[in-house]
Scaffold this motif. Structure first.
Motif, PDB file in Angstrom:
ATOM      1  N   THR A  38       0.768  -1.226  -0.036  1.00  0.00           N
ATOM      2  CA  THR A  38       0.103   0.017  -0.076  1.00  0.00           C
ATOM      3  C   THR A  38       0.795   1.269  -0.152  1.00  0.00           C
ATOM      4  O   THR A  38       0.509   2.109  -0.776  1.00  0.00           O
ATOM      5  N   SER A  39       2.127   1.016   0.543  1.00  0.00           N
ATOM      6  CA  SER A  39       3.101   2.266   0.663  1.00  0.00           C
ATOM      7  C   SER A  39       3.482   2.868  -0.808  1.00  0.00           C
ATOM      8  O   SER A  39       4.078   3.774  -1.227  1.00  0.00           O
ATOM      9  N   ASP A  41       0.759   0.173   6.528  1.00  0.00           N
ATOM     10  CA  ASP A  41      -0.293   1.094   6.773  1.00  0.00           C
ATOM     11  C   ASP A  41      -0.951   1.206   8.308  1.00  0.00           C
ATOM     12  O   ASP A  41      -1.880   1.788   8.425  1.00  0.00           O
ATOM     13  N   VAL A  42      -0.083   0.622   9.131  1.00  0.00           N
ATOM     14  CA  VAL A  42      -0.668   0.956  10.404  1.00  0.00           C
ATOM     15  C   VAL A  42       0.404   1.701  11.178  1.00  0.00           C
ATOM     16  O   VAL A  42       1.605   1.362  10.753  1.00  0.00           O
ATOM     17  N   ASP A  43       0.398   2.231  12.364  1.00  0.00           N
ATOM     18  CA  ASP A  43       1.433   3.167  12.887  1.00  0.00           C
ATOM     19  C   ASP A  43       2.012   2.257  14.007  1.00  0.00           C
ATOM     20  O   ASP A  43       2.865   2.847  14.910  1.00  0.00           O
ATOM     21  N   LYS A  65      -1.966  -9.321  12.267  1.00  0.00           N
ATOM     22  CA  LYS A  65      -1.564  -9.288  10.671  1.00  0.00           C
ATOM     23  C   LYS A  65      -0.416  -8.245  10.472  1.00  0.00           C
ATOM     24  O   LYS A  65       0.139  -8.321   9.219  1.00  0.00           O
ATOM     25  N   VAL A  66       0.354  -7.597  11.467  1.00  0.00           N
ATOM     26  CA  VAL A  66       1.217  -6.669  11.048  1.00  0.00           C
ATOM     27  C   VAL A  66       2.501  -7.173  10.406  1.00  0.00           C
ATOM     28  O   VAL A  66       3.078  -6.653   9.418  1.00  0.00           O
ATOM     29  N   PHE A  87       2.387   6.623   6.328  1.00  0.00           N
ATOM     30  CA  PHE A  87       1.448   7.691   6.273  1.00  0.00           C
ATOM     31  C   PHE A  87       1.645   8.795   7.335  1.00  0.00           C
ATOM     32  O   PHE A  87       1.520  10.017   6.893  1.00  0.00           O
ATOM     33  N   LYS A  88       2.047   8.457   8.391  1.00  0.00           N
ATOM     34  CA  LYS A  88       2.004   9.479   9.372  1.00  0.00           C
ATOM     35  C   LYS A  88       3.419   9.376   9.981  1.00  0.00           C
ATOM     36  O   LYS A  88       3.636   8.076  10.536  1.00  0.00           O
ATOM     37  N   PRO A  89       4.271  10.487  10.388  1.00  0.00           N
ATOM     38  CA  PRO A  89       5.794  10.123  10.815  1.00  0.00           C
ATOM     39  C   PRO A  89       5.540   9.941  12.417  1.00  0.00           C
ATOM     40  O   PRO A  89       4.734  10.608  12.907  1.00  0.00           O
TER      41      PRO A  89
END
Lengths: 394, 394
Positions: free
Chosen positions: B7-8, B170-172, B205-206, B228-230
């Motif tokens: 996704t990135s 896509d998760v942080d 699932k990460v 998507f967010k730092p």
């Protein structure tokens, strides 16, 4: 040796049809090596992604990107053959050993290793090779430029000394003239390689010049056939092969031509200009010396902006003028008997006069007579000449 | 070492964003090796084409096919970096020297050569490596199975002794519980690798278990971050690293579980059954000996048909009975303090009673307490236990 182009493997259904056809060849007792292009549209899709990111992407990376298209199609064809119970194996350039120079996006094949190919063939495998790509001495992926998969097929056929290199395309052979321009067009069962080379470079898009050159150098019998209907196609043969060939082969028509006339350009600048053309792969034709420091040549309209940029650049150093004539077309009569037979020239001149079509230039070489004229005269002239020279054979 | 998932790099725009982020890392003075997955959806598109041709395609050819996806994405990222004036070079598994065994579609990395990587890094290049793929000793392309790009990144980080292996997703980060199940979920800044391994195998699932195992074996500091967010994400650390860790790490919830109870099955047949599970990569959990010749175990519903086929096959040789319980979920409390603290078990039992949720089975290992229960009780139990054990830390 068989080669299938992008439209032949454009969908899973088409890939299955190709697999079906290959099983017939194998059942007939042949050992088969197949070269496959990327699925139709795939290379353009990949290059489109690259151009969304950069309008002038790195050529090394473009080759890495584009080569992935053939990697997918060879695997899919292998899957279709294995499903049918025919052992098949797909191979990339490095797995075969296809060595090229390091000119990314237009590399030339330096050598083809045959050890792995023979090993697979002797095990009864159908060998499927990714077309269009090679590896340079450092292991970088390279691509062979337009028509590259044909070149791969010819190079493998030469290395393996294959009986024939069959190029399956979406047309069923080489025609005497583009059937869209002249309804009397007929398929040529035999074409001599010199004429074929001229036809290809004149825009008959069936085969790319480089693959024909390669085939001629290595005397590989090359046959163009349709992958949609079975037939004999057209066989490209070589002098001395004992074939009886007609004196005229065909007529090639090329639209979208432009003519450039440069005045007051020193020979030093002329040299620089053509060196740049070579570097940027600009193809010119019908070069004519028009007078002292005055030259003319034709080129495809798509290259015009590059050429005009170059002219501007050079003229800034040492001034000269240039004129551009657009809306032109090039008609070329090709065949071994062109120069030997002045009647050909006479017929062309007569027909030009009848059409009141004043040509921009004309040029006659050993096996080719080219006329550059207004595009609106092309169809009538092509039809008349095809009837007179190729059907009635006056 | 950084790794970006599908996704990135899902679109040309996303690829440019990743390039932008990489240039920041480089400007901060780091040498960077990047591992990239195929563009989101691309691997599925390719496998879909294969399955249109054959429902059980050759795994060698599937790997050849699938590997083309990463080949495209690494080239596109290189193009985006070069456009920004940062010298970058994309490399395939054979160009790096990533050697795997020959188990197509689930190969394991045997060794990683670092010579070429160091050579490129020393020339100031950003090195972009195709994830998910390797070559076996014969030069065949292999793929590493699910989560394979993470494994590639960890293996390269280990070989290069990188400071940190950063997995951008896509998760942080890693959460104390699935936020879709429990709104009180919080991100874990530190996770010990044993707990992480349990969480991964329990369906968080990460990261895939194999990459965590590989990281643990080679003590590679592994960090999960959002592309998507730092932010700092979650760092996976190792015992003895001098970190102070909470006793309970998190709660993993897995829906779509089934429970199988086999009665009258000889130990010889039990052995055969589990050998087949290993061969077909069926994962079972919560294995329990229920009595003489009576066993029970849980598995994901997606594997049920394979397992029932196997049972039918074996029962034909030597009869036994089996019962299937569906509609179940598995809740697991994970952390180094699970077994040492009987209070955890007490809280779980109390909450099960309060919900009148009769569990199918329960199991407690060193760092994990699992409960298998009706799926309709999952959310309430998960929320209560998260509040009591992870927020209030009773």
């Amino acid at each position: 040796m068989q080669k299938f182009g992008g439209t032949s493997v454009g969908t899973p259904e088409r890939i299955e049809a190709v697999a079906e056809q290959l099983t017939e060849t194998v059942r007939a007792g042949h050992k088969v090596v197949v070269v496959v292009s990327a699925m139709a549209g795939e290379t353009n899709r990949l290059l489109g992604l690259a151009h969304q990111i950069d309008s002038r992407p790195s050529t090394r990376e473009l080759d890495m990107l584009a080569a992935s298209g053939e990697q997918a199609s060879i695997a899919l064809l292998a899957i279709a053959l294995i499903k049918r119970g025919y052992p098949a194996v797909s191979l990339l350039a490095d797995q075969v050993g296809i060595l090229t120079d390091n000119k990314f996006s237009r590399a030339r094949i330096l050598s083809v290793a045959t050890e792995r190919l023979w090993q697979e063939l002797e095990q009864g495998h159908i060998v499927i090779v990714a077309g269009f790509q090679g590896r340079d001495i450092e292991g970088n992926i390279t691509t062979l430029g337009r028509g590259g998969s044909d070149t791969t097929a010819v190079a493998l056929a030469a290395a393996l000394k294959a009986d024939e290199c069959q190029i399956f395309t979406d047309v069923d052979g080489i025609y005497s003239i583009d059937p869209r321009i002249c309804s009397g067009a007929f398929r040529l069962p035999l074409v001599d390689s010199d004429s074929m080379l001229e036809l290809a470079s004149l825009g008959a898009k069936v085969l790319h010049s480089r693959s024909i050159e390669y085939a001629a150098t290595h005397q590989v019998p090359l046959r163009v056939l349709s992958s949609f209907k079975p037939d004999q196609g057209s066989l490209i043969c070589y002098q001395g092969a004992g074939m009886s060939l007609p004196k005229l082969t065909g007529i090639a028509c090329q639209k979208d031509e432009v003519w450039l006339q440069l005045t007051g350009i020193s020979s030093a600048l002329q040299t620089q200009l053509f060196k740049e053309f070579a570097r940027q792969s600009v193809e010119t034709d019908l070069f004519t010396l028009l007078g002292p420091q005055q030259i003319g040549f034709s080129l495809n309209r798509s290259d015009l902006s590059v050429v005009e940029d170059l002219c501007r650049e050079l003229a800034a150093k040492q001034s000269f003028d240039w004129l551009v004539f657009t809306g032109l077309a090039k008609l070329s009569i090709v065949g071994v008997g062109v120069k030997a037979n002045p009647a050909v020239m006479a017929v062309v001149l007569e027909q030009l006069q009848a059409l009141a079509a004043d040509p921009v230039t004309m040029q006659c070489s050993e096996i080719k007579l080219s006329v550059l004229l207004l595009e609106r005269h092309l169809a009538s002239l092509a039809n008349e000449l095809h009837r007179l020279l190729l059907i009635e054979e006056i």
